[in-house]
Design a protein around this motif. Structure first.
Motif, PDB file in Angstrom:
ATOM      1  N   HIS A  83       0.982  -1.291   0.009  1.00 31.98           N
ATOM      2  CA  HIS A  83       0.097   0.153  -0.053  1.00 31.98           C
ATOM      3  C   HIS A  83       0.912   1.250   0.090  1.00 31.98           C
ATOM      4  CE1 HIS A  83      -3.316  -2.687   0.478  1.00 31.98           C
ATOM      5  NE2 HIS A  83      -2.665  -3.274   1.534  1.00 31.98           N
ATOM      6  N   GLY A  84       2.235   1.028  -0.063  1.00 30.97           N
ATOM      7  CA  GLY A  84       2.963   2.268  -0.205  1.00 30.97           C
ATOM      8  C   GLY A  84       3.279   2.863   1.329  1.00 30.97           C
ATOM      9  N   GLN A  85       3.896   3.893   1.409  1.00 32.26           N
ATOM     10  CA  GLN A  85       4.384   4.346   2.872  1.00 32.26           C
ATOM     11  C   GLN A  85       3.206   5.073   3.537  1.00 32.26           C
ATOM     12  OE1 GLN A  85       7.157   7.718   1.720  1.00 32.26           O
ATOM     13  NE2 GLN A  85       7.328   8.361   3.969  1.00 32.26           N
TER      14      GLN A  85
ATOM     15  N   GLU B 151       2.313  -7.449   7.691  1.00 30.13           N
ATOM     16  CA  GLU B 151       2.135  -8.138   6.592  1.00 30.13           C
ATOM     17  C   GLU B 151       3.112  -9.479   6.764  1.00 30.13           C
ATOM     18  OE1 GLU B 151       2.627  -4.963   6.675  1.00 30.13           O
ATOM     19  OE2 GLU B 151       1.286  -4.040   5.433  1.00 30.13           O
ATOM     20  N   SER B 152       4.146  -9.307   7.625  1.00 30.99           N
ATOM     21  CA  SER B 152       4.981 -10.458   7.475  1.00 30.99           C
ATOM     22  C   SER B 152       5.054 -11.305   8.583  1.00 30.99           C
ATOM     23  CB  SER B 152       6.618  -9.756   7.410  1.00 30.99           C
ATOM     24  OG  SER B 152       6.690  -9.162   8.495  1.00 30.99           O
TER      25      SER B 152
ATOM     26  N   MET C 127       3.464  -2.424  14.119  1.00 31.23           N
ATOM     27  CA  MET C 127       4.288  -2.655  13.199  1.00 31.23           C
ATOM     28  C   MET C 127       3.489  -2.551  11.835  1.00 31.23           C
ATOM     29  SD  MET C 127       7.327  -3.364  14.168  1.00 31.23           S
ATOM     30  CE  MET C 127       7.978  -4.097  12.467  1.00 31.23           C
ATOM     31  N   ALA C 128       4.006  -1.971  10.736  1.00 35.43           N
ATOM     32  CA  ALA C 128       3.254  -1.922   9.493  1.00 35.43           C
ATOM     33  C   ALA C 128       4.573  -2.018   8.279  1.00 35.43           C
ATOM     34  CB  ALA C 128       2.367  -0.773   9.357  1.00 35.43           C
ATOM     35  N   CYS C 129       4.380  -3.168   7.690  1.00 29.83           N
ATOM     36  CA  CYS C 129       5.352  -3.288   6.339  1.00 29.83           C
ATOM     37  C   CYS C 129       6.825  -3.186   7.010  1.00 29.83           C
ATOM     38  CB  CYS C 129       5.350  -2.016   5.660  1.00 29.83           C
ATOM     39  SG  CYS C 129       4.273  -2.430   4.360  1.00 29.83           S
TER      40      CYS C 129
ATOM     41  N   PHE D  70      -1.975   5.514   3.205  1.00 29.82           N
ATOM     42  CA  PHE D  70      -0.624   5.249   2.551  1.00 29.82           C
ATOM     43  C   PHE D  70      -0.421   6.262   1.458  1.00 29.82           C
ATOM     44  CE2 PHE D  70      -1.667   1.227   4.801  1.00 29.82           C
ATOM     45  CZ  PHE D  70      -0.382   0.987   5.296  1.00 29.82           C
ATOM     46  N   LEU D  71       0.835   6.454   1.424  1.00 29.25           N
ATOM     47  CA  LEU D  71       1.071   7.581   0.317  1.00 29.25           C
ATOM     48  C   LEU D  71       1.104   6.760  -1.190  1.00 29.25           C
ATOM     49  CD1 LEU D  71       2.119  10.453   0.502  1.00 29.25           C
ATOM     50  CD2 LEU D  71       4.340   9.637   0.184  1.00 29.25           C
TER      51      LEU D  71
END
Ligand code: NAG
Ligand code: NAG
Ligand code: NAG
Ligand code: NAG
Length: 459
Positions: A189-191, A342-343, A387-389, A458-459
Protein backbone atom coordinates in the motif's frame (compact mmCIF):
# COMPACT_ATOMS: atom_id res chain seq x y z
CA UNK A 1 -2.58 -1.80 -65.01
CA UNK A 2 1.08 -2.50 -65.59
CA UNK A 3 0.05 -5.25 -68.02
CA UNK A 4 -2.07 -2.69 -69.75
CA UNK A 5 1.00 -0.53 -70.25
CA UNK A 6 3.38 -3.30 -71.24
CA UNK A 7 1.25 -4.92 -73.94
CA UNK A 8 0.90 -1.85 -76.20
CA UNK A 9 4.61 -1.20 -75.73
CA UNK A 10 5.55 -4.74 -76.89
CA UNK A 11 3.14 -4.46 -79.76
CA UNK A 12 4.79 -1.20 -80.76
CA UNK A 13 8.25 -2.78 -80.63
CA UNK A 14 7.27 -5.79 -82.77
CA UNK A 15 5.56 -3.41 -85.13
CA UNK A 16 8.71 -1.34 -85.57
CA UNK A 17 10.78 -4.48 -86.04
CA UNK A 18 8.47 -5.79 -88.70
CA UNK A 19 8.56 -2.58 -90.69
CA UNK A 20 10.94 -2.65 -93.67
CA UNK A 21 14.18 -0.83 -92.91
CA UNK A 22 13.29 2.58 -94.10
CA UNK A 23 13.90 5.86 -92.46
CA UNK A 24 10.96 5.83 -90.28
CA UNK A 25 10.46 8.00 -87.27
CA UNK A 26 9.37 5.72 -84.55
CA UNK A 27 7.50 7.34 -81.73
CA UNK A 28 6.67 5.41 -78.59
CA UNK A 29 3.89 6.85 -76.59
CA UNK A 30 3.94 5.60 -72.99
CA UNK A 31 0.88 6.49 -71.05
CA UNK A 32 1.39 6.00 -67.35
CA UNK A 33 -2.13 5.60 -66.13
CA UNK A 34 -0.98 4.21 -62.77
CA UNK A 35 -1.55 6.15 -59.54
CA UNK A 36 1.50 7.25 -57.60
CA UNK A 37 2.28 5.19 -54.54
CA UNK A 38 0.35 6.69 -51.59
CA UNK A 39 3.21 7.38 -49.22
CA UNK A 40 1.03 9.69 -47.16
CA UNK A 41 -1.52 6.90 -46.60
CA UNK A 42 1.21 4.56 -45.47
CA UNK A 43 2.52 7.11 -43.04
CA UNK A 44 -1.00 7.74 -41.67
CA UNK A 45 -1.52 4.02 -41.20
CA UNK A 46 1.79 3.84 -39.42
CA UNK A 47 0.79 6.66 -37.09
CA UNK A 48 -2.57 5.05 -36.30
CA UNK A 49 -0.91 1.76 -35.46
CA UNK A 50 1.54 3.35 -33.07
CA UNK A 51 -1.23 5.44 -31.45
CA UNK A 52 -3.22 2.25 -31.05
CA UNK A 53 -0.22 0.66 -29.36
CA UNK A 54 0.17 3.44 -26.85
CA UNK A 55 -3.56 3.70 -26.11
CA UNK A 56 -4.17 0.05 -25.32
CA UNK A 57 -1.84 -0.98 -22.53
CA UNK A 58 -1.96 -3.96 -20.13
CA UNK A 59 -2.10 -1.48 -17.24
CA UNK A 60 -5.54 -0.36 -18.41
CA UNK A 61 -6.95 -3.87 -18.13
CA UNK A 62 -5.23 -4.39 -14.76
CA UNK A 63 -6.95 -1.32 -13.35
CA UNK A 64 -10.35 -2.74 -14.18
CA UNK A 65 -9.37 -6.13 -12.83
CA UNK A 66 -8.27 -4.78 -9.47
CA UNK A 67 -11.42 -2.68 -9.12
CA UNK A 68 -13.52 -5.75 -9.82
CA UNK A 69 -11.51 -7.75 -7.30
CA UNK A 70 -12.11 -5.06 -4.69
CA UNK A 71 -15.83 -5.20 -5.35
CA UNK A 72 -15.84 -8.98 -5.36
CA UNK A 73 -14.39 -8.97 -1.82
CA UNK A 74 -16.55 -6.16 -0.49
CA UNK A 75 -19.98 -7.25 -1.61
CA UNK A 76 -20.12 -10.65 0.16
CA UNK A 77 -18.78 -8.99 3.30
CA UNK A 78 -21.62 -6.50 3.20
CA UNK A 79 -24.14 -9.25 2.50
CA UNK A 80 -22.84 -11.21 5.44
CA UNK A 81 -22.83 -8.18 7.74
CA UNK A 82 -26.38 -7.29 6.78
CA UNK A 83 -27.66 -10.84 7.27
CA UNK A 84 -25.91 -11.06 10.65
CA UNK A 85 -27.51 -7.77 11.62
CA UNK A 86 -30.89 -9.14 10.61
CA UNK A 87 -30.36 -12.42 12.43
CA UNK A 88 -29.18 -10.84 15.63
CA UNK A 89 -31.59 -7.94 15.75
CA UNK A 90 -33.67 -8.10 18.91
CA UNK A 91 -34.98 -4.57 18.50
CA UNK A 92 -33.12 -3.37 21.58
CA UNK A 93 -29.42 -4.00 21.26
CA UNK A 94 -29.22 -2.34 17.91
CA UNK A 95 -26.99 0.61 18.30
CA UNK A 96 -26.81 3.32 15.70
CA UNK A 97 -23.15 2.37 15.41
CA UNK A 98 -23.79 -1.06 13.98
CA UNK A 99 -25.85 0.52 11.25
CA UNK A 100 -23.09 3.06 10.72
CA UNK A 101 -20.72 0.21 9.94
CA UNK A 102 -23.01 -1.08 7.23
CA UNK A 103 -23.51 2.47 6.01
CA UNK A 104 -19.72 2.92 5.81
CA UNK A 105 -19.41 -0.31 3.89
CA UNK A 106 -22.14 0.82 1.52
CA UNK A 107 -20.40 4.13 1.01
CA UNK A 108 -17.15 2.41 0.14
CA UNK A 109 -18.94 0.10 -2.27
CA UNK A 110 -20.62 3.08 -3.89
CA UNK A 111 -17.27 4.80 -4.34
CA UNK A 112 -15.87 1.61 -5.86
CA UNK A 113 -18.81 1.33 -8.25
CA UNK A 114 -18.41 4.95 -9.32
CA UNK A 115 -14.77 4.40 -10.11
CA UNK A 116 -15.61 1.17 -11.86
CA UNK A 117 -18.22 3.01 -13.90
CA UNK A 118 -15.77 5.72 -14.89
CA UNK A 119 -13.13 3.17 -15.85
CA UNK A 120 -15.64 1.08 -17.78
CA UNK A 121 -16.88 4.11 -19.73
CA UNK A 122 -13.30 5.04 -20.61
CA UNK A 123 -12.68 1.45 -21.69
CA UNK A 124 -15.82 1.42 -23.80
CA UNK A 125 -14.60 4.53 -25.61
CA UNK A 126 -11.23 3.00 -26.01
CA UNK A 127 -12.66 -0.24 -27.41
CA UNK A 128 -14.93 1.60 -29.84
CA UNK A 129 -12.16 3.93 -30.96
CA UNK A 130 -9.65 1.15 -31.28
CA UNK A 131 -12.05 -1.07 -33.20
CA UNK A 132 -12.73 1.77 -35.64
CA UNK A 133 -9.05 2.47 -35.98
CA UNK A 134 -8.32 -1.20 -36.58
CA UNK A 135 -11.01 -1.40 -39.29
CA UNK A 136 -9.57 1.66 -41.00
CA UNK A 137 -6.09 0.27 -40.72
CA UNK A 138 -7.13 -3.05 -42.19
CA UNK A 139 -8.77 -1.36 -45.19
CA UNK A 140 -5.72 0.79 -45.75
CA UNK A 141 -3.41 -2.16 -45.45
CA UNK A 142 -5.43 -4.10 -48.03
CA UNK A 143 -5.19 -1.21 -50.41
CA UNK A 144 -1.49 -0.88 -49.78
CA UNK A 145 -1.04 -4.57 -50.44
CA UNK A 146 -2.14 -4.12 -54.04
CA UNK A 147 0.86 -1.86 -54.48
CA UNK A 148 2.96 -4.46 -52.84
CA UNK A 149 2.27 -7.00 -55.57
CA UNK A 150 3.71 -4.44 -57.95
CA UNK A 151 6.97 -4.85 -56.07
CA UNK A 152 7.06 -1.70 -54.10
CA UNK A 153 9.79 -3.67 -52.38
CA UNK A 154 11.19 -0.79 -50.47
CA UNK A 155 7.95 -0.54 -48.49
CA UNK A 156 7.59 -4.22 -47.90
CA UNK A 157 9.53 -4.17 -44.68
CA UNK A 158 7.54 -1.22 -43.40
CA UNK A 159 4.37 -3.09 -44.14
CA UNK A 160 5.56 -6.11 -42.24
CA UNK A 161 6.33 -3.93 -39.28
CA UNK A 162 2.87 -2.40 -39.52
CA UNK A 163 1.35 -5.85 -39.53
CA UNK A 164 3.33 -6.74 -36.42
CA UNK A 165 2.12 -3.52 -34.83
CA UNK A 166 -1.41 -4.44 -35.75
CA UNK A 167 -1.01 -7.86 -34.17
CA UNK A 168 0.47 -6.32 -31.07
CA UNK A 169 -2.33 -3.81 -30.98
CA UNK A 170 -4.97 -6.51 -31.20
CA UNK A 171 -3.24 -8.56 -28.51
CA UNK A 172 -2.95 -5.46 -26.38
CA UNK A 173 -6.69 -5.72 -25.83
CA UNK A 174 -6.19 -8.97 -23.89
CA UNK A 175 -4.79 -8.81 -20.36
CA UNK A 176 -1.20 -9.92 -20.82
CA UNK A 177 0.08 -9.40 -17.29
CA UNK A 178 -1.31 -11.25 -14.31
CA UNK A 179 -1.16 -9.56 -10.89
CA UNK A 180 1.65 -11.22 -8.99
CA UNK A 181 2.26 -11.84 -5.28
CA UNK A 182 4.21 -8.96 -3.78
CA UNK A 183 7.77 -10.02 -2.94
CA UNK A 184 8.81 -10.29 0.69
CA UNK A 185 9.28 -6.93 2.34
CA UNK A 186 7.28 -5.15 -0.34
CA UNK A 187 4.74 -2.62 0.95
CA UNK A 188 1.58 -3.27 -1.05
CA UNK A 189 0.00 0.00 0.00
CA UNK A 190 3.02 2.28 -0.08
CA UNK A 191 4.40 4.47 2.65
CA UNK A 192 2.48 5.00 5.89
CA UNK A 193 1.08 8.51 5.73
CA UNK A 194 -1.74 9.29 8.13
CA UNK A 195 -4.60 7.87 10.14
CA UNK A 196 -8.22 8.95 9.96
CA UNK A 197 -11.20 8.10 12.05
CA UNK A 198 -12.32 6.62 14.32
CA UNK A 199 -14.17 4.37 11.92
CA UNK A 200 -15.43 2.04 14.62
CA UNK A 201 -16.12 3.07 18.20
CA UNK A 202 -17.96 0.58 20.34
CA UNK A 203 -18.35 -0.50 23.94
CA UNK A 204 -18.95 -4.05 22.71
CA UNK A 205 -20.52 -6.80 24.75
CA UNK A 206 -19.43 -5.70 28.23
CA UNK A 207 -19.80 -1.92 28.30
CA UNK A 208 -17.50 -0.40 30.87
CA UNK A 209 -16.62 -3.72 32.50
CA UNK A 210 -13.03 -4.22 31.50
CA UNK A 211 -10.73 -1.22 31.10
CA UNK A 212 -7.86 -3.22 29.63
CA UNK A 213 -7.98 -5.49 26.62
CA UNK A 214 -7.25 -5.96 22.95
CA UNK A 215 -9.18 -6.76 19.81
CA UNK A 216 -8.71 -7.14 16.08
CA UNK A 217 -8.64 -9.47 13.13
CA UNK A 218 -6.36 -12.36 12.27
CA UNK A 219 -4.09 -11.17 9.43
CA UNK A 220 -3.74 -14.77 8.27
CA UNK A 221 -7.15 -16.23 9.10
CA UNK A 222 -8.08 -19.88 8.92
CA UNK A 223 -10.50 -20.90 6.16
CA UNK A 224 -14.06 -19.87 6.97
CA UNK A 225 -12.95 -17.38 9.62
CA UNK A 226 -11.97 -14.54 7.29
CA UNK A 227 -14.48 -12.11 8.75
CA UNK A 228 -13.94 -13.07 12.39
CA UNK A 229 -13.00 -10.55 15.04
CA UNK A 230 -11.35 -11.52 18.30
CA UNK A 231 -11.31 -9.85 21.70
CA UNK A 232 -9.30 -10.40 24.87
CA UNK A 233 -10.33 -8.56 28.05
CA UNK A 234 -8.25 -8.55 31.20
CA UNK A 235 -10.83 -10.02 33.55
CA UNK A 236 -8.64 -10.39 36.61
CA UNK A 237 -7.53 -7.15 38.29
CA UNK A 238 -7.01 -5.41 34.90
CA UNK A 239 -3.91 -7.60 34.62
CA UNK A 240 -4.74 -11.13 33.54
CA UNK A 241 -6.96 -13.18 31.29
CA UNK A 242 -7.44 -16.84 30.42
CA UNK A 243 -9.53 -16.80 27.23
CA UNK A 244 -10.05 -15.24 23.82
CA UNK A 245 -13.58 -14.44 22.60
CA UNK A 246 -14.73 -14.50 18.97
CA UNK A 247 -17.33 -12.69 16.88
CA UNK A 248 -18.38 -13.77 13.40
CA UNK A 249 -18.28 -10.23 12.02
CA UNK A 250 -17.66 -6.63 12.96
CA UNK A 251 -21.38 -6.00 13.43
CA UNK A 252 -21.63 -9.05 15.73
CA UNK A 253 -18.82 -7.58 17.84
CA UNK A 254 -20.57 -4.22 17.96
CA UNK A 255 -23.94 -5.63 18.95
CA UNK A 256 -22.17 -7.97 21.37
CA UNK A 257 -23.35 -11.31 20.03
CA UNK A 258 -20.53 -13.80 20.20
CA UNK A 259 -21.28 -16.79 17.99
CA UNK A 260 -18.28 -19.06 18.46
CA UNK A 261 -17.90 -17.75 22.04
CA UNK A 262 -14.82 -18.22 24.20
CA UNK A 263 -11.79 -20.37 23.67
CA UNK A 264 -10.20 -20.97 27.04
CA UNK A 265 -6.49 -21.35 27.66
CA UNK A 266 -6.92 -22.66 31.21
CA UNK A 267 -9.77 -22.73 33.70
CA UNK A 268 -7.71 -20.81 36.29
CA UNK A 269 -6.83 -17.16 35.96
CA UNK A 270 -4.01 -16.41 36.30
CA UNK A 271 -1.92 -19.51 36.08
CA UNK A 272 1.10 -20.79 34.13
CA UNK A 273 0.87 -19.78 30.47
CA UNK A 274 -2.29 -17.68 30.74
CA UNK A 275 -2.39 -14.08 29.51
CA UNK A 276 -0.57 -11.25 31.27
CA UNK A 277 -1.12 -7.70 30.05
CA UNK A 278 -3.19 -6.27 27.20
CA UNK A 279 -0.77 -6.32 24.26
CA UNK A 280 -2.07 -9.49 22.66
CA UNK A 281 -2.35 -10.43 18.95
CA UNK A 282 -3.94 -13.20 16.91
CA UNK A 283 -2.06 -14.56 13.92
CA UNK A 284 -2.57 -17.66 11.79
CA UNK A 285 -5.03 -19.25 14.21
CA UNK A 286 -2.85 -18.74 17.30
CA UNK A 287 -2.90 -16.16 20.09
CA UNK A 288 0.45 -14.55 21.00
CA UNK A 289 0.89 -12.86 24.39
CA UNK A 290 3.12 -12.33 27.40
CA UNK A 291 2.91 -15.52 29.50
CA UNK A 292 1.82 -15.02 33.09
CA UNK A 293 4.75 -14.24 35.37
CA UNK A 294 7.41 -15.01 32.74
CA UNK A 295 9.79 -13.15 30.45
CA UNK A 296 8.38 -15.17 27.59
CA UNK A 297 6.02 -15.07 24.62
CA UNK A 298 3.22 -17.63 24.72
CA UNK A 299 1.60 -19.00 21.59
CA UNK A 300 -1.81 -20.58 22.14
CA UNK A 301 -2.89 -22.80 19.24
CA UNK A 302 -6.66 -22.30 18.91
CA UNK A 303 -7.13 -25.68 17.25
CA UNK A 304 -5.09 -27.91 19.53
CA UNK A 305 -5.38 -25.62 22.61
CA UNK A 306 -1.70 -26.25 23.21
CA UNK A 307 0.58 -23.48 24.49
CA UNK A 308 4.16 -23.12 23.27
CA UNK A 309 6.51 -20.69 25.02
CA UNK A 310 9.43 -18.64 23.78
CA UNK A 311 11.82 -17.31 26.41
CA UNK A 312 13.27 -13.90 25.64
CA UNK A 313 16.88 -12.89 26.37
CA UNK A 314 18.10 -12.90 29.95
CA UNK A 315 17.58 -9.44 31.41
CA UNK A 316 14.24 -8.91 29.63
CA UNK A 317 12.06 -6.67 31.78
CA UNK A 318 8.74 -8.24 32.77
CA UNK A 319 6.07 -8.18 35.52
CA UNK A 320 5.52 -4.42 35.03
CA UNK A 321 9.22 -3.45 35.14
CA UNK A 322 9.46 -2.18 31.57
CA UNK A 323 6.03 -0.72 30.84
CA UNK A 324 4.67 1.78 28.35
CA UNK A 325 4.22 5.13 30.13
CA UNK A 326 3.41 8.80 29.82
CA UNK A 327 4.19 11.55 32.28
CA UNK A 328 1.28 10.83 34.61
CA UNK A 329 0.92 7.09 34.39
CA UNK A 330 2.36 3.74 33.37
CA UNK A 331 0.20 1.01 31.84
CA UNK A 332 0.45 -2.10 34.01
CA UNK A 333 1.90 -5.30 32.53
CA UNK A 334 2.74 -3.77 29.17
CA UNK A 335 6.35 -5.03 29.24
CA UNK A 336 5.91 -7.19 26.17
CA UNK A 337 4.02 -5.75 23.20
CA UNK A 338 3.08 -8.26 20.52
CA UNK A 339 2.47 -6.87 17.03
CA UNK A 340 1.49 -8.14 13.58
CA UNK A 341 2.13 -6.84 10.10
CA UNK A 342 2.23 -8.20 6.53
CA UNK A 343 5.18 -10.43 7.41
CA UNK A 344 4.01 -12.02 10.68
CA UNK A 345 4.49 -11.53 14.41
CA UNK A 346 6.88 -9.19 16.27
CA UNK A 347 7.63 -8.53 19.93
CA UNK A 348 8.62 -5.15 21.39
CA UNK A 349 10.22 -5.04 24.84
CA UNK A 350 13.29 -3.83 26.74
CA UNK A 351 16.10 -5.37 28.75
CA UNK A 352 18.39 -4.38 31.60
CA UNK A 353 21.43 -4.49 29.30
CA UNK A 354 19.64 -2.11 26.89
CA UNK A 355 19.07 0.33 29.78
CA UNK A 356 15.35 0.56 29.09
CA UNK A 357 15.69 1.39 25.38
CA UNK A 358 13.16 -0.33 23.18
CA UNK A 359 14.15 -3.60 21.52
CA UNK A 360 12.33 -5.26 18.62
CA UNK A 361 12.47 -8.93 17.64
CA UNK A 362 10.85 -10.93 14.88
CA UNK A 363 8.94 -13.97 16.13
CA UNK A 364 9.62 -16.80 13.70
CA UNK A 365 7.77 -19.99 12.86
CA UNK A 366 8.28 -22.61 14.29
CA UNK A 367 8.31 -20.55 17.47
CA UNK A 368 11.77 -18.98 17.78
CA UNK A 369 13.28 -15.56 18.19
CA UNK A 370 14.43 -14.15 14.86
CA UNK A 371 16.44 -11.02 14.14
CA UNK A 372 16.61 -8.35 16.87
CA UNK A 373 16.95 -4.59 16.46
CA UNK A 374 17.85 -2.03 19.17
CA UNK A 375 16.28 1.41 19.04
CA UNK A 376 17.29 4.70 20.60
CA UNK A 377 13.88 5.44 22.08
CA UNK A 378 13.24 4.86 25.76
CA UNK A 379 10.42 2.36 26.26
CA UNK A 380 8.90 4.25 29.21
CA UNK A 381 8.69 7.36 27.01
CA UNK A 382 6.32 5.56 24.68
CA UNK A 383 2.62 4.73 25.19
CA UNK A 384 2.32 1.99 22.56
CA UNK A 385 3.78 0.55 19.38
CA UNK A 386 2.65 -1.23 16.24
CA UNK A 387 4.25 -2.62 13.09
CA UNK A 388 3.33 -1.98 9.45
CA UNK A 389 5.38 -3.21 6.48
CA UNK A 390 8.40 -4.03 8.62
CA UNK A 391 8.42 -0.55 10.16
CA UNK A 392 8.00 -0.06 13.91
CA UNK A 393 5.85 2.91 14.96
CA UNK A 394 5.63 4.33 18.47
CA UNK A 395 3.07 6.66 20.02
CA UNK A 396 3.16 9.18 22.85
CA UNK A 397 0.47 10.83 24.93
CA UNK A 398 -0.18 14.45 23.97
CA UNK A 399 -3.35 15.08 25.98
CA UNK A 400 -6.53 13.20 26.79
CA UNK A 401 -7.92 13.80 23.28
CA UNK A 402 -4.78 13.31 21.22
CA UNK A 403 -2.10 10.65 20.81
CA UNK A 404 0.83 11.19 18.47
CA UNK A 405 2.60 8.64 16.29
CA UNK A 406 5.96 10.34 16.66
CA UNK A 407 8.58 7.66 16.04
CA UNK A 408 9.43 5.07 13.41
CA UNK A 409 12.16 2.47 12.95
CA UNK A 410 12.57 0.86 9.55
CA UNK A 411 13.93 -2.68 9.97
CA UNK A 412 14.96 -2.80 6.31
CA UNK A 413 17.12 0.35 6.33
CA UNK A 414 17.73 0.82 10.07
CA UNK A 415 16.56 4.44 9.72
CA UNK A 416 14.95 5.98 12.81
CA UNK A 417 12.70 9.03 12.74
CA UNK A 418 11.52 11.05 15.70
CA UNK A 419 9.33 13.62 13.97
CA UNK A 420 6.44 11.81 12.27
CA UNK A 421 3.76 14.11 13.67
CA UNK A 422 0.76 11.88 12.89
CA UNK A 423 -2.09 12.48 15.32
CA UNK A 424 -4.76 10.08 16.54
CA UNK A 425 -8.10 11.43 17.78
CA UNK A 426 -8.82 9.59 21.00
CA UNK A 427 -12.26 8.75 22.33
CA UNK A 428 -10.88 7.86 25.79
CA UNK A 429 -7.67 9.03 27.46
CA UNK A 430 -5.54 5.86 27.34
CA UNK A 431 -4.76 3.48 24.51
CA UNK A 432 -3.87 0.24 26.29
CA UNK A 433 -3.33 -1.79 23.17
CA UNK A 434 -2.74 -0.78 19.58
CA UNK A 435 -2.18 -3.06 16.61
CA UNK A 436 -2.12 -2.80 12.83
CA UNK A 437 -4.27 -5.11 10.74
CA UNK A 438 -2.73 -5.69 7.31
CA UNK A 439 -5.95 -7.31 6.00
CA UNK A 440 -7.91 -4.07 6.01
CA UNK A 441 -5.22 -1.46 6.84
CA UNK A 442 -6.84 -0.55 10.12
CA UNK A 443 -5.36 0.31 13.49
CA UNK A 444 -7.25 -1.45 16.27
CA UNK A 445 -7.09 0.18 19.66
CA UNK A 446 -8.53 -0.81 23.03
CA UNK A 447 -9.01 2.24 25.24
CA UNK A 448 -10.65 2.32 28.67
CA UNK A 449 -13.09 -0.49 27.73
CA UNK A 450 -13.83 0.89 24.25
CA UNK A 451 -12.89 -0.75 20.98
CA UNK A 452 -11.84 1.83 18.43
CA UNK A 453 -10.41 1.50 14.93
CA UNK A 454 -8.69 3.94 12.61
CA UNK A 455 -8.04 3.79 8.89
CA UNK A 456 -4.39 3.96 7.90
CA UNK A 457 -3.67 6.11 4.84
CA UNK A 458 -0.70 5.24 2.67
CA UNK A 459 1.15 7.48 0.23
C1 NAG B 1 -22.16 5.81 -14.86
O1 NAG B 1 -21.77 7.08 -15.33
C2 NAG B 1 -22.72 7.65 -16.23
C3 NAG B 1 -22.13 8.92 -16.79
O2 NAG B 1 -21.21 9.53 -15.93
C4 NAG B 1 -24.02 7.87 -15.48
O3 NAG B 1 -24.99 8.41 -16.35
C5 NAG B 1 -24.53 6.56 -14.95
O4 NAG B 1 -25.67 6.75 -14.17
C6 NAG B 1 -23.45 5.92 -14.08
N1 NAG B 1 -23.90 4.59 -13.67
C7 NAG B 1 -23.79 4.15 -12.42
C8 NAG B 1 -24.24 2.76 -12.19
O5 NAG B 1 -23.31 4.83 -11.54
C1 NAG C 1 -12.48 8.26 -28.67
O1 NAG C 1 -12.89 9.13 -29.67
C2 NAG C 1 -13.63 10.24 -29.24
C3 NAG C 1 -14.10 11.03 -30.43
O2 NAG C 1 -13.66 10.47 -31.61
C4 NAG C 1 -12.77 11.09 -28.31
O3 NAG C 1 -13.51 12.19 -27.82
C5 NAG C 1 -12.30 10.25 -27.16
O4 NAG C 1 -11.40 10.99 -26.34
C6 NAG C 1 -11.62 9.01 -27.65
N1 NAG C 1 -11.36 8.19 -26.48
C7 NAG C 1 -10.25 7.50 -26.31
C8 NAG C 1 -10.13 6.76 -25.03
O5 NAG C 1 -9.35 7.50 -27.13
C1 NAG D 1 -3.87 13.72 8.58
O1 NAG D 1 -5.27 13.81 8.48
C2 NAG D 1 -5.83 14.89 9.19
C3 NAG D 1 -7.33 14.83 9.04
O2 NAG D 1 -7.81 13.57 9.31
C4 NAG D 1 -5.29 16.21 8.66
O3 NAG D 1 -5.81 17.27 9.41
C5 NAG D 1 -3.76 16.20 8.75
O4 NAG D 1 -3.24 17.36 8.17
C6 NAG D 1 -3.20 14.97 8.05
N1 NAG D 1 -1.78 14.92 8.28
C7 NAG D 1 -0.87 14.67 7.32
C8 NAG D 1 0.55 14.59 7.76
O5 NAG D 1 -1.20 14.50 6.16
C1 NAG E 1 -1.92 -25.69 15.55
O1 NAG E 1 -1.78 -27.07 15.64
C2 NAG E 1 -2.12 -27.76 14.44
C3 NAG E 1 -2.04 -29.25 14.73
O2 NAG E 1 -0.78 -29.60 15.24
C4 NAG E 1 -1.16 -27.35 13.34
O3 NAG E 1 -1.53 -27.97 12.13
C5 NAG E 1 -1.23 -25.85 13.18
O4 NAG E 1 -0.26 -25.45 12.24
C6 NAG E 1 -0.96 -25.16 14.51
N1 NAG E 1 -1.15 -23.73 14.34
C7 NAG E 1 -0.22 -22.83 14.68
C8 NAG E 1 -0.54 -21.42 14.42
O5 NAG E 1 0.86 -23.16 15.16
Amino acid sequence: MKLHVIIPLCALLTLTQQTPSRDVNCRCELTHSEKAFPHDKLSTAEDSASKCNSNVTPQKTLELESLLLGLERRVPQLQEDVSVLEREDDGQLYSVLSLLVVENELLEIKQLINRLNRTMLAHQWLTTNTTNELDDLRAEMQELETYDTMQVVKRQQDNQRLKRDLDKCMHGLQPTTQPTQPPHGYCPHGQFRNVTGPRVYTAGEYPGSYAYGAWGRDPKPEAGKENFYWMVVLTSGNKFSNYVRFYSSLSALIVGVSTPGNIQIHSSNPTTNTIQGPNVVLYGGALYYNCYNQDAVCRFNLTTKAVTTLRLAKGTRFNSKGNFCHLDDCYLFTDLDLATDESGVWVIYTTTQDFGYMVLSKVEEPLALGQTWRTSVYKQGVTNTFMACGVLYATRYVNKDTEEIFYSFDTTTGVERFNLGIFINKMSPNIYSLNYSPVDQMLHAYCNSYMVSYKVLFL
